[in-house]
Design a protein around this motif. Structure first.
Motif, PDB file in Angstrom:
ATOM      1  N   ARG A 126       0.803  -1.218   0.000  1.00 37.14           N
ATOM      2  CA  ARG A 126       0.000   0.000   0.000  1.00 37.14           C
ATOM      3  C   ARG A 126       0.843   1.279   0.000  1.00 37.14           C
ATOM      4  NH1 ARG A 126      -4.255   1.938   4.536  1.00 37.14           N
ATOM      5  NH2 ARG A 126      -3.842   4.163   4.281  1.00 37.14           N
ATOM      6  N   GLU A 166      -5.429   5.095  11.181  1.00 38.56           N
ATOM      7  CA  GLU A 166      -5.633   4.018  10.209  1.00 38.56           C
ATOM      8  C   GLU A 166      -4.297   3.587   9.588  1.00 38.56           C
ATOM      9  OE1 GLU A 166      -6.330   2.341   6.354  1.00 38.56           O
ATOM     10  OE2 GLU A 166      -5.927   4.498   6.480  1.00 38.56           O
ATOM     11  N   THR A 180      -2.439   1.473  12.070  1.00 38.52           N
ATOM     12  CA  THR A 180      -2.996   0.113  12.116  1.00 38.52           C
ATOM     13  C   THR A 180      -2.406  -0.735  10.985  1.00 38.52           C
ATOM     14  OG1 THR A 180      -5.036   0.971  13.023  1.00 38.52           O
ATOM     15  CG2 THR A 180      -5.155  -1.220  12.041  1.00 38.52           C
ATOM     16  N   GLU A 181      -2.282  -0.151   9.815  1.00 35.87           N
ATOM     17  CA  GLU A 181      -1.735  -0.856   8.655  1.00 35.87           C
ATOM     18  C   GLU A 181      -0.243  -1.194   8.874  1.00 35.87           C
ATOM     19  OE1 GLU A 181      -3.605  -1.908   6.333  1.00 35.87           O
ATOM     20  OE2 GLU A 181      -2.155  -2.548   4.810  1.00 35.87           O
ATOM     21  N   ARG A 226      -0.070  -4.060  11.097  1.00 36.90           N
ATOM     22  CA  ARG A 226      -0.445  -5.307  10.427  1.00 36.90           C
ATOM     23  C   ARG A 226       0.761  -5.938   9.723  1.00 36.90           C
ATOM     24  NH1 ARG A 226      -2.439  -7.223   6.250  1.00 36.90           N
ATOM     25  NH2 ARG A 226      -1.912  -5.406   4.993  1.00 36.90           N
TER      26      ARG A 226
END
Ligand SMILES: Nc1ncnc2c1ncn2[C@@H]1O[C@H](COP(=O)(O)OP(=O)(O)O)[C@@H](O)[C@H]1O
Ligand SMILES: CC(=O)OP(=O)(O)O
Ligand SMILES: [Mg+2]
Length: 403
Positions: A100, A110, A113-114, A117
């Motif tokens: 991404r 957000e 969070t990515e 991950r």
């Protein structure tokens, strides 16, 4: 009102934090520093204010949060605290950006969070980067926190080089592909090499050898990265300080089924107890060359294995690029270990690659060519500056929006 022209860069590694405060108007660095041995015995912080003597403090740093709190205190002691109105942004090195993040990104909940991950594919690095972001955000919630990803520069690697030759559906389901790392360094050094040669980056093909604790090679064609040696994780490729680099995946099955090691034990073995350390008990190239001078065979073997892998990649990337204009050595080993540069390039005159022993032995912090005039390929030592590159990318994003 004070103009906000400074960027604080945090480069958090698995057991260290490097930081630099850089003024984007004049390039000055009011403060730089390093915290070492986080989570280990013998913790050490060295802080250097511009024009000042380095200030060293030895104390345990149980985790990255403690280390970053100490960094904030050191900066504040010099009147350069994180509350400064001169700060325009805080730039963070983030090692894994997955598919991404292909450009510098302002961190939101957000985004964080990515990045979290992606921890399983950068277990030594992303957790430290996340702590850096969390601590900086807590101290300055109003400032843009900009993540600059190691993977970003490699997103141009063509799909046939980035894909592993495994079942496509399985690979896609788990986002398994080669991402590549140290991209900020490869980007900076490939451009700096073009500049050193008085050329436009768009005109030159460069092989960059980033040899630090982690080590990786890249092939950069006209400023665009077309191949790099690290993969899904920073474990593939060259022999490193404590990482094995390339290995037959069958070794993993064998160690598990026949050797009885768990997957976590094999992960630990390949990431932390292999490479130079695994071969000879030392991961520092200074120590290895010193031991070689005393005739130590294990050190000699480790050195040869390291150099042999490097030469294989050098040859491979000559073929990938077709025409090579320059080879750039960078990072701790590449910038300092003349013996590695000499051994990596020895006997390659047929490929147009030669190194002048005298130029190679010069000790200097400056970018310099070390090949003789007759060498078709320019061989150079080009100090990396990941912090400056991160600061520039963060500042550009905050001021103009990224294009
Ligand atoms: N003078 C030197 N001679 C040879 N190798 C050196 C020298 N200085 C540093 N190194 C090597 O560089 C490594 C650290 O490189 P560096 O780029 O700072 O790593 P990282 O940023 O990954 O922590 C050390 O482990 C050591 O092997
Ligand atoms: C990605 C990587 O290997 O980084 P480092 O060399 O800082 O460990
Ligand atoms: Mg590094």
């Amino acid at each position: 009102m004070t103009e906000a022209t400074r960027v604080l860069v945090l480069n958090a590694g698995s057991s260290s934090v490097k930081y630099q405060l850089i003024d984007m108007l004049d390039g000055r660095r009011p403060a730089t520093g390093l915290v070492e041995r986080i989570g280990e015995a013998g913790g050490r912080l060295v802080h250097t204010a511009q024009d000042g003597e380095p200030r060293e403090s030895r104390q345990p740093f149980p985790d990255h949060a403690t280390a970053l709190a100490a960094v904030a205190r050191e900066l504040a002691a010099d009147g350069l605290g994180l509350d400064s109105p001169q700060l325009a942004a805080i730039g963070h090195r983030v090692v894994h950006g997955g598919q991404r993040f292909t450009a510098p990104t302002v961190v939101t909940d957000e985004v964080l969070t990515e990045i979290r991950r992606l921890v399983p594919v950068a277990p030594l690095h992303n957790p430290a980067n996340i702590t850096g972001i969390e601590v900086a955000r807590a101290l300055r919630p109003d400032l843009p926190q900009v993540a600059v990803f190691d993977t970003a520069f490699h997103t141009t690697v063509p799909e046939y080089a980035a894909r592993y030759a495994i079942d496509r559906a399985t690979a896609d389901a788990h986002r398994v592909r080669r991402y590549g790392f140290h991209g900020t360094s490869h980007q900076y050094v490939s451009r700096a090499t073009a500049r050193l040669l008085g050329k436009d980056p768009a005109e030159v093909n460069v092989i960059v050898l980033h040899l630090g604790n982690g080590a990786s090679a890249s092939a950069v064609a006209g400023g665009v990265c077309v191949e790099t040696s690290m993969g899904l994780t920073p474990l593939e490729g060259l022999v490193m300080g404590t990482r094995s680099g390339d290995i037959d995946p069958g070794v993993v099955f064998h160690l598990h089924r026949v050797g009885g090691l768990s997957i976590d034990e094999i992960d630990d073995l390949l990431n932390r107890r292999s490479g130079l350390l695994g071969l000879c008990g030392d991961n520092d190239m200074r120590e290895i060359t010193r031991r070689m001078d005393e005739g130590d065979e294990a050190a000699e073997l480790a050195f040869r294995a390291y150099v042999h892998r490097l030469r294989k990649y050098l040859g491979a990337y000559c073929a990938v690029l077709g025409r090579v204009d320059a080879i750039a050595f960078t990072a701790g080993v590449g910038e300092n270990a003349a013996a590695v540069r000499e051994a990596a390039t020895a006997g390659l005159t047929e490929l147009g690659i030669a190194v002048d022993p005298e130029l190679n032995s010069v000790r200097s912090g400056a970018a310099r060519v070390i090949s003789p005039p007759y060498s078709r390929v320019a061989v150079a030592v080009v100090p990396t500056d990941e912090e400056l590159e991160i600061a520039q990318q963060a500042y550009t994003l905050v001021h103009t929006g990224w294009s």
